[in-house]
Design a protein around this motif. Structure first.
Motif, PDB file in Angstrom:
ATOM      1  N   PRO A   1      70.508   7.371 -17.872  1.00  0.00           N
ATOM      2  CA  PRO A   1      69.183   7.866 -18.243  1.00  0.00           C
ATOM      3  C   PRO A   1      69.256   8.814 -19.434  1.00  0.00           C
ATOM      4  O   PRO A   1      70.264   9.478 -19.667  1.00  0.00           O
ATOM      5  N   THR A   2      68.179   8.850 -20.206  1.00  0.00           N
ATOM      6  CA  THR A   2      68.031   9.827 -21.273  1.00  0.00           C
ATOM      7  C   THR A   2      66.891  10.761 -20.901  1.00  0.00           C
ATOM      8  O   THR A   2      66.259  10.617 -19.854  1.00  0.00           O
ATOM      9  N   ASP A   3      66.616  11.737 -21.771  1.00  0.00           N
ATOM     10  CA  ASP A   3      65.584  12.724 -21.451  1.00  0.00           C
ATOM     11  C   ASP A   3      64.208  12.102 -21.274  1.00  0.00           C
ATOM     12  O   ASP A   3      63.393  12.586 -20.495  1.00  0.00           O
ATOM     13  N   ASP A   4      63.944  11.014 -21.988  1.00  0.00           N
ATOM     14  CA  ASP A   4      62.596  10.449 -21.946  1.00  0.00           C
ATOM     15  C   ASP A   4      62.543   9.022 -21.419  1.00  0.00           C
ATOM     16  O   ASP A   4      61.469   8.432 -21.363  1.00  0.00           O
ATOM     17  N   GLN A   5      63.695   8.460 -21.021  1.00  0.00           N
ATOM     18  CA  GLN A   5      63.704   7.082 -20.536  1.00  0.00           C
ATOM     19  C   GLN A   5      64.584   6.957 -19.296  1.00  0.00           C
ATOM     20  O   GLN A   5      65.675   7.523 -19.243  1.00  0.00           O
TER      21      GLN A   5
ATOM     22  N   GLY B   1      73.709  11.158 -12.710  1.00  0.00           N
ATOM     23  CA  GLY B   1      72.826  12.307 -12.679  1.00  0.00           C
ATOM     24  C   GLY B   1      71.766  12.145 -11.610  1.00  0.00           C
ATOM     25  O   GLY B   1      71.923  11.402 -10.644  1.00  0.00           O
ATOM     26  N   VAL B   2      70.659  12.877 -11.766  1.00  0.00           N
ATOM     27  CA  VAL B   2      69.577  12.839 -10.783  1.00  0.00           C
ATOM     28  C   VAL B   2      68.284  12.469 -11.481  1.00  0.00           C
ATOM     29  O   VAL B   2      68.157  12.578 -12.706  1.00  0.00           O
ATOM     30  N   HIS B   3      67.337  11.993 -10.711  1.00  0.00           N
ATOM     31  CA  HIS B   3      66.016  11.745 -11.266  1.00  0.00           C
ATOM     32  C   HIS B   3      64.977  12.369 -10.357  1.00  0.00           C
ATOM     33  O   HIS B   3      65.182  12.518  -9.147  1.00  0.00           O
ATOM     34  N   ASP B   4      63.863  12.757 -10.955  1.00  0.00           N
ATOM     35  CA  ASP B   4      62.805  13.408 -10.197  1.00  0.00           C
ATOM     36  C   ASP B   4      62.106  12.400  -9.301  1.00  0.00           C
ATOM     37  O   ASP B   4      62.099  11.204  -9.580  1.00  0.00           O
ATOM     38  N   PRO B   5      61.498  12.869  -8.224  1.00  0.00           N
ATOM     39  CA  PRO B   5      60.747  11.952  -7.364  1.00  0.00           C
ATOM     40  C   PRO B   5      59.675  11.216  -8.158  1.00  0.00           C
ATOM     41  O   PRO B   5      59.143  11.720  -9.136  1.00  0.00           O
TER      42      PRO B   5
END
Length: 225
Positions: A182-186, A131-135
Motif C-alpha cells: 500500500p501507498t499513502d493514497d492507494q 503494514g496496517v490499513h484502517d477499517p
C-alpha cells in the motif's frame, strides 16, 4: 485451481511438477474413502510462481480487493497445530531448488473431518507483512487515526481455506494475493486465488495449480494405530 483463462502449460511449472513426482514416498498406503469424524493431519506448502507468465498476470489481473476471512484460527479448538509438526521440508527444498517458486507459507495442523455444511473456514494471513490499513469507511486525514488494536494488519496472502469431507477430502480456498504494497493514497492491488481440489489421505502429494500461486498438500489420517 484457477480463476483466469486457460493457458498453455508453463514449462517452469511442468519442470517443478516433474521434480515433485520424483520425490521418494515411504510406506505409502492405498487411498481410502474419507469419512466425517476421522482425524487428519493437513500439511500445506504455498508459493509464488516466479515466472514471466506469473508477473504478466499479476500486472493484468491485480486490482484493489478485500479478503474474506475465516472464523477459526490455528491453535484453536477446530484447527490444532500438528503434534508432529511440518514434515514436507523436502517439498520446500524442491520448490526452492527449481528456481521457479518462492515460498510464502508452510502450514501443518490436525483436525477432525467435517462435511461441507459444518466445516468452518480457517483464517489465513501469511507471507510478508504489508503494514496496517484502517477499517473500511475511515477517511484518511479527516478523522483521528484509530487505535492500533482497532486496525487490521495486512499480509501478502490473506483470506480463508478449509478441508472438508465428502466421499473424498476436499481442499477449498478463497484467498487474495497482494502483488504490491500500500501507498499513502492507494490500497495494495491483489489477485484472487480461489478453487477446490479433491484429495485422498495417504502419502500422496496433491498440487493445486494457479498461474501465480501454487499449493502442494498432503493429508494423513492420524486416528489409527
Amino acid at each position: 485451481m484457477s480463476n483466469t483463462p486457460s493457458e498453455a502449460p508453463n514449462p517452469f511449472r511442468r519442470r517443478l511438477l516433474a521434480g515433485l513426482a520424483a520425490l521418494p514416498v515411504a510406506g505409502a498406503a492405498g487411498p481410502v474413502l474419507a469419512q466425517a469424524g476421522r482425524e487428519y493431519r493437513i500439511e500445506l506448502v504455498i508459493f509464488e510462481h516466479r515466472t514471466d507468465e506469473s508477473r504478466r498476470l499479476q500486472m493484468e489481473l491485480a486490482a484493489p480487493r478485500e479478503a474474506v476471512f475465516g472464523e477459526s484460527e490455528l491453535d484453536g479448538r477446530i484447527y490444532r497445530s500438528s503434534r508432529r509438526g511440518f514434515e514436507l521440508q523436502r517439498v520446500v527444498r524442491r520448490v526452492e531448488d527449481s528456481g521457479a517458486g518462492r515460498i510464502i507459507a508452510r502450514l501443518a495442523w490436525d483436525q477432525t473431518g467435517r462435511d461441507h455444511a459444518s466445516a468452518p473456514w480457517l483464517r489465513v494471513q501469511q507471507g510478508r507483512r504489508l503494514g496496517v490499513h484502517d477499517p473500511i469507511g475511515a477517511e484518511r486525514g479527516l478523522s483521528p487515526r484509530p487505535l492500533m488494536e482497532d486496525r487490521e494488519e495486512r499480509f501478502e496472502l490473506e483470506g480463508r481455506l478449509r478441508v472438508w469431507v465428502g466421499r473424498f477430502l476436499h481442499l477449498e480456498t478463497d484467498l487474495i494475493y497482494h502483488v504490491d504494497e500500500p501507498t499513502d493514497d492507494q490500497p495494495p492491488r491483489a489477485i484472487t486465488v480461489r478453487g477446490s481440489q479433491r484429495m485422498n489421505s495417504g502419502e500422496d502429494l496433491f498440487y493445486l495449480d494457479h498461474p501465480v500461486i501454487g499449493m502442494i498438500a498432503r493429508v494423513t489420517r492420524i486416528d489409527r494405530s
